[in-house]
Design a protein around this motif. Structure first.
Motif, short mmCIF file in Angstrom:
data_model
loop_
_atom_site.label_atom_id
_atom_site.label_comp_id
_atom_site.label_asym_id
_atom_site.label_seq_id
_atom_site.Cartn_x
_atom_site.Cartn_y
_atom_site.Cartn_z
N UNK A 34 0.84 -1.20 0.00
CA UNK A 34 0.00 0.00 0.00
C UNK A 34 0.87 1.25 0.00
N UNK A 35 2.00 1.21 0.72
CA UNK A 35 2.91 2.36 0.73
C UNK A 35 3.51 2.60 -0.65
N UNK A 36 3.77 1.52 -1.38
CA UNK A 36 4.28 1.66 -2.75
C UNK A 36 3.25 2.38 -3.62
N UNK A 37 1.99 1.96 -3.49
CA UNK A 37 0.93 2.63 -4.24
C UNK A 37 0.84 4.11 -3.86
N UNK A 38 0.95 4.37 -2.57
CA UNK A 38 0.83 5.74 -2.08
C UNK A 38 1.94 6.63 -2.63
N UNK A 39 3.13 6.06 -2.78
CA UNK A 39 4.25 6.84 -3.32
C UNK A 39 4.02 7.23 -4.77
N UNK A 40 3.20 6.46 -5.49
CA UNK A 40 2.93 6.77 -6.89
C UNK A 40 2.23 8.12 -7.06
N UNK A 41 1.52 8.55 -6.01
CA UNK A 41 0.75 9.80 -6.13
C UNK A 41 1.06 10.78 -5.00
N UNK A 42 2.11 10.52 -4.24
CA UNK A 42 2.36 11.30 -3.02
C UNK A 42 2.56 12.78 -3.31
N UNK A 43 3.16 13.13 -4.44
CA UNK A 43 3.44 14.53 -4.75
C UNK A 43 2.71 15.02 -5.99
N UNK A 44 1.70 14.28 -6.41
CA UNK A 44 1.00 14.65 -7.63
C UNK A 44 0.24 15.97 -7.49
N UNK A 45 -0.20 16.30 -6.29
CA UNK A 45 -0.91 17.56 -6.12
C UNK A 45 -0.01 18.74 -6.45
N UNK A 46 1.28 18.61 -6.19
CA UNK A 46 2.23 19.66 -6.57
C UNK A 46 2.24 19.85 -8.08
N UNK A 47 2.24 18.74 -8.82
CA UNK A 47 2.21 18.82 -10.28
C UNK A 47 0.94 19.53 -10.75
N UNK A 48 -0.20 19.19 -10.17
CA UNK A 48 -1.46 19.81 -10.56
C UNK A 48 -1.46 21.30 -10.20
N UNK A 49 -0.80 21.66 -9.12
CA UNK A 49 -0.70 23.08 -8.76
C UNK A 49 0.08 23.85 -9.81
N UNK A 50 1.10 23.19 -10.40
CA UNK A 50 1.87 23.84 -11.46
C UNK A 50 1.00 24.06 -12.69
N UNK A 51 0.19 23.06 -13.02
CA UNK A 51 -0.75 23.24 -14.13
C UNK A 51 -1.70 24.41 -13.82
N UNK A 52 -2.16 24.47 -12.59
CA UNK A 52 -3.08 25.54 -12.20
C UNK A 52 -2.41 26.90 -12.34
N UNK A 53 -1.15 27.02 -11.94
CA UNK A 53 -0.42 28.28 -12.06
C UNK A 53 -0.29 28.70 -13.51
N UNK A 54 0.01 27.75 -14.38
CA UNK A 54 0.14 28.07 -15.80
C UNK A 54 -1.19 28.54 -16.38
N UNK A 55 -2.28 27.83 -16.04
CA UNK A 55 -3.59 28.22 -16.54
C UNK A 55 -4.01 29.59 -16.01
N UNK A 56 -3.69 29.88 -14.74
CA UNK A 56 -4.02 31.19 -14.17
C UNK A 56 -3.26 32.29 -14.90
#
Length: 342
Positions: free
Chosen positions: A162-184
C-alpha cells in the motif's frame, strides 16, 4: 512589459520540468534519483523497519525483478503467464484477485512527459512476499525512500504494498498546482490583449487538455485497482483502511484534474470568443469604410461616364462636387456616430 514567449507550446514541457524539478525518466518525485544497482534487489522487514538485503530472505520479502528474471525464477507460479502478458502490453492497468494472491499491472505516466513516456509496473502479492516487475529504477527509488521514511507501526508485507501505491501519487498535487499556475497566468494574459498571445495558443491549450485527460485516466484506474484489492483476503482491516485512504487521495486528484481540464476548455472558449470579437470589429470597420465611400463611388461612376453633363461647362461645378462629396461624408459619419456604430 510582460514577456509572452514562455507560452510557446514547443518549450512548455521543458519549462514545466524545470519548474517542478522533474526528470524525463522519473515517474514520481524524488529529492535525488538513485541509479538502480546491478544484481537482485531484496527488501525485508526487520524490527518493524524496511531494510535492503543482499541475499534473498527466507520469508517475508519484497523483490524487484525484470521481466526476464521473473519468467526465469517464477515462471511456474500460478497466473505468472497472465502477469507477463499484461505487463508486456504496457498500455493499460489490470488486476486479478485470487484466493491467496493478487497479480496485476499499472501504468505510471512520467510526470515530466505525461503523454510521451509511461512505465509499466507488475506485481505479484501474497501474504509473505511481493514480487515487483520493473525494468527501470523507479521502484528501487520508491523502496529506498521508504527505508529512509519509516512512518508505519506494525509494518508487514501488505503495508509495504500500500505504501508503494501511495508513493505513486504522493506529490501529484504539486504537479497539478503547477498546471493551475500556468492556466491562471494564461487567463491573466487573456484579460489584457488577445493579439499579444502566441499564434499557437490553441495547440498549447489542447496539449494541456490531453495531458490532464491522461492523468484523469490514470487516477480513475487507481480507484478501480483499490476496489479490486479490497476483495482480497490477504489484506487485513488496518491495510484496508489505508487502501481506502489511498482511494480517497486518488479520487481527490481525479476531481482536481477534471477541474483543471474544464478550466483549460473554458480558456480555449474565451480565447476563441475574443478572436471572434476581434474579427467582428475588423469586419465592422471595413463595412463602415465601405459604406462611407459608396456614395462617393456612385459620384465617381456617374461623372466617369462618357456622357456630356449639363454642368460640365459651368466654372463652379468642380468645387461644388468636391464640397458635396465632403458634405455627404460628414453626414454619414455623424449618422454612424449617432447610431453608435463606431
Amino acid at each position: 512589459m510582460k514577456q509572452k514567449d514562455h507560452l510557446d507550446s514547443d518549450d512548455f514541457m521543458q519549462k514545466m520540468k524545470r519548474t517542478v524539478a522533474l526528470r524525463e525518466d522519473c515517474g514520481i518525485f524524488f529529492e535525488q534519483e538513485l541509479p538502480r544497482p546491478a544484481g537482485e534487489l531484496f527488501y525485508a522487514i526487520e524490527d518493524q523497519k524496511l531494510v535492503r538485503k543482499d541475499e534473498k530472505p527466507a520469508c517475508g520479502y519484497i523483490q524487484i525483478v525484470s521481466k526476464a528474471e521473473f519468467a526465469q525464477q517464477y515462471g511456474m507460479l500460478d497466473e505468472s503467464g497472465l502477469l507477463l502478458y499484461h505487463y508486456e502490453e504496457n498500455s493499460i492497468d489490470n488486476i486479478d484477485v485470487f484466493e491467496d494472491h493478487v497479480v496485476g499491472t499499472f501504468v505510471v505516466p512520467m510526470k515530466g512527459s505525461v503523454l510521451e513516456s509511461k512505465v509499466s509496473v507488475g506485481f505479484y502479492v501474497t501474504e509473505s512476499r511481493i514480487l515487483l516487475l520493473d525494468e527501470t529504477s523507479m521502484l528501487y527509488n520508491v523502496l529506498e525512500r521508504m527505508t529512509k521514511r519509516q512512518k508505519i507501526r506494525d509494518l508487514d508485507i501488505s503495508h509495504v504494498f500500500v505504501r508503494i501505491l501511495d508513493c505513486m501519487i504522493s506529490d501529484d498535487m504539486l504537479l497539478l498546482q503547477k498546471y493551475s499556475m500556468v492556466l491562471d497566468q494564461m487567463e491573466d494574459y487573456l484579460e489584457e490583449n488577445v493579439s499579444d498571445l502566441p499564434h499557437n495558443f490553441t495547440s498549447f491549450i489542447m496539449q494541456n487538455k490531453k495531458e490532464l485527460r491522461a492523468l484523469m485516466v490514470y487516477y480513475r484506474s487507481l480507484n478501480y485497482m483499490v476496489d479490486e484489492l479490497a476483495e482480497s483476503d490477504i489484506f487485513d482491516g488496518i491495510v484496508e483502511r489505508r487502501l481506502q485512504s489511498f482511494d480517497n487521495k486518488a479520487t481527490k486528484l481525479y476531481a482536481e484534474t477534471a477541474s483543471l481540464h474544464e478550466a483549460a476548455q473554458q480558456l480555449r472558449d474565451v480565447y476563441q470568443a475574443k478572436i471572434d470579437i476581434r474579427q467582428n470589429k475588423v469586419m465592422s470597420i471595413l463595412t463602415i469604410v465601405t459604406t462611407i465611400f459608396m456614395p462617393l463611388t456612385l459620384i465617381v461612376g456617374w461623372y466617369g461616364m462618357n456622357v456630356k453633363m449639363p454642368e460640365v461647362g459651368w466654372p463652379y461645378s468642380y468645387p461644388i462636387i468636391i464640397l458635396a462629396s465632403i458634405a455627404v461624408t460628414i453626414i454619414e459619419i455623424l449618422i454612424f456616430k449617432k447610431k453608435k456604430w463606431f
